[in-house]
Write an enzyme that holds these catalytic residues in place. Structure first.
Site, short mmCIF file in Angstrom:
data_model
loop_
_atom_site.label_atom_id
_atom_site.label_comp_id
_atom_site.label_asym_id
_atom_site.label_seq_id
_atom_site.Cartn_x
_atom_site.Cartn_y
_atom_site.Cartn_z
N LYS A 60 0.81 -1.23 0.00
CA LYS A 60 0.00 0.00 0.00
C LYS A 60 0.84 1.28 0.00
O LYS A 60 0.37 2.33 -0.41
CB LYS A 60 -0.94 0.03 1.21
CG LYS A 60 -2.07 -0.97 1.15
CD LYS A 60 -3.12 -0.54 0.15
CE LYS A 60 -4.47 -1.20 0.35
NZ LYS A 60 -4.47 -2.64 0.62
N SER A 314 0.84 -10.18 -0.42
CA SER A 314 0.59 -8.73 -0.36
C SER A 314 0.79 -8.06 0.99
O SER A 314 0.88 -6.83 1.05
CB SER A 314 -0.83 -8.44 -0.87
OG SER A 314 -1.77 -9.20 -0.14
#
Ligand SMILES: *Cc1c(COP(=O)(O)O)cnc(C)c1O
Length: 337
Positions: A60, A314
């Site tokens: 992110k 992720s």
């Protein structure tokens, strides 16, 4: 300049933005790493893109930094506000500190404590509001309207999508040889949109496969309906992807360029966390293991052999205490099945 709305011009628009994204001020180029035990067991070559190794322990930071770096001086001075299930929050907090921008972040009350600490320790203000992400989002949008702060979406923004797309740029450079498919975890669709735009522009034969939690399958719902739809409820075990509606910007890419969307159960996620641990000695959060769970399901259902499959690993933001539950479920449903 108006943004193209579909097709090759839209992809080209994103590829340019991805190539120009200044993410390496903060993000690192993460390894694309073999998973030998999983590869052997599945009879396919599985590669892990280790986004859990970013500062803040998820990708992110890429989208957050790209978005904040593109704000005008006046917007920077007014500060930013965002809603996040936790990982975008930490990315915005770190990017804001780096760029000297004041940041306020609204997170659901159920956010794992280490993500809240991750935000506060980076100097941002964290507000806990609402039972799940949609309620936190509503509150952040209201506060944005009432203040001078710029709202920074965790996924529904072209600059965020382009930042996340730098993951694909790295994969294609790290693996110039044959690739069959890239499996991408999906929450609000920013990551998969950025990856699909870059890959389908340059190497369209590589399949892009989205993997969702069955408790927040908002891309699959949108694909079926032909437009983003709001799920009536979302489960938050995979808290990083607990989103009720796919972003409109991301969906404009996904509807044409995502080849397939799979859903996996919480138990499949727990088993995949163990698989990743066995091969890399790293621990992922539930959302971080979606892509590996998706590969296992895809290979089992289609009887695929000898392919090269990439999983985006992720994120790694899981409370230590939750590991007991993960280990129990993984043992029960046979991680090596
Ligand atoms: C945000 C997030 C995702 C999903 O990304 P979207 O852009 O919302 O689809 C997947 N995994 C982790 C760990 C995340 O934090």
């Amino acid at each position: 300049m108006d943004m193209p709305t579909a097709g090759q011009p839209l992809l080209a628009h994103y590829v340019k933005k991805i190539l120009a994204a200044p993410v390496y001020q903060l993000a690192v180029r993460t390894p694309l790493q073999a998973a030998p035990a999983l590869s052997q067991r599945l009879d396919n070559q599985v590669l892990l893109k280790r986004e859990d190794l970013q500062p803040t322990f998820s990708f992110k930071i890429r989208g957050a930094y790209n978005k904040l770096a593109h704000l005008s001086e006046a917007q920077k001075a007014g500060g930013v506000i965002t809603a996040s299930a936790g990982n975008h929050a930490q990315g915005v907090a770190l990017a804001a500190r780096e760029l000297g921008i004041d940041a306020c972040i609204v997170m659901p009350e159920s956010t794992p404590e280490l993500k809240v600490i991750g935000v506060r320790s980076r100097g941002a203000q964290a507000l806990l509001h609402g039972a799940s992400f949609p309620f936190a989002l509503e509150h952040a949008l209201k506060l944005a309207r009432e203040s001078a702060r710029t709202f920074v979406s965790p996924f529904d923004d072209p600059d965020v999508i382009a930042g996340q797309g730098t993951v694909a740029m790295e994969i294609l450079r790290q693996h110039p040889g044959h690739l069959d498919a890239i499996f991408v975890p999906v929450g609000g669709g920013g990551l998969i949109a950025g990856i699909a735009a870059y890959v389908k522009y340059l190497r369209p034969q590589i399949r892009i496969i989205g993997v969702e939690s069955e408790h927040s399958a908002c891309l699959q719902a949108a694909m079926a309906a032909g437009e983003p739809v709001m799920l009536p409820s979302v489960g938050s075990f995979a808290d990083g992807v607990a989103v009720a509606q796919i972003g409109a910007h991301g969906f404009a890419i996904c509807r044409d360029y995502v080849d397939q969307v799979l859903t996996v159960s919480n138990d499949e996620l727990c088993a995949a966390i163990k698989d990743i641990y066995d091969d890399s000695r790293s621990i992922t959060e539930p959302s971080g293991a979606l892509a590996v769970a998706g590969i296992k399901q895809y290979v089992a259902r289609n009887g695929i052999k000898g392919q090269t499959l990439v999983a985006i690993d992720s994120g790694a933001n899981i409370n230590f205490d939750s590991l007991r539950h993960v280990a129990e479920r993984a043992a029960l449903c046979g991680a090596s099945a």
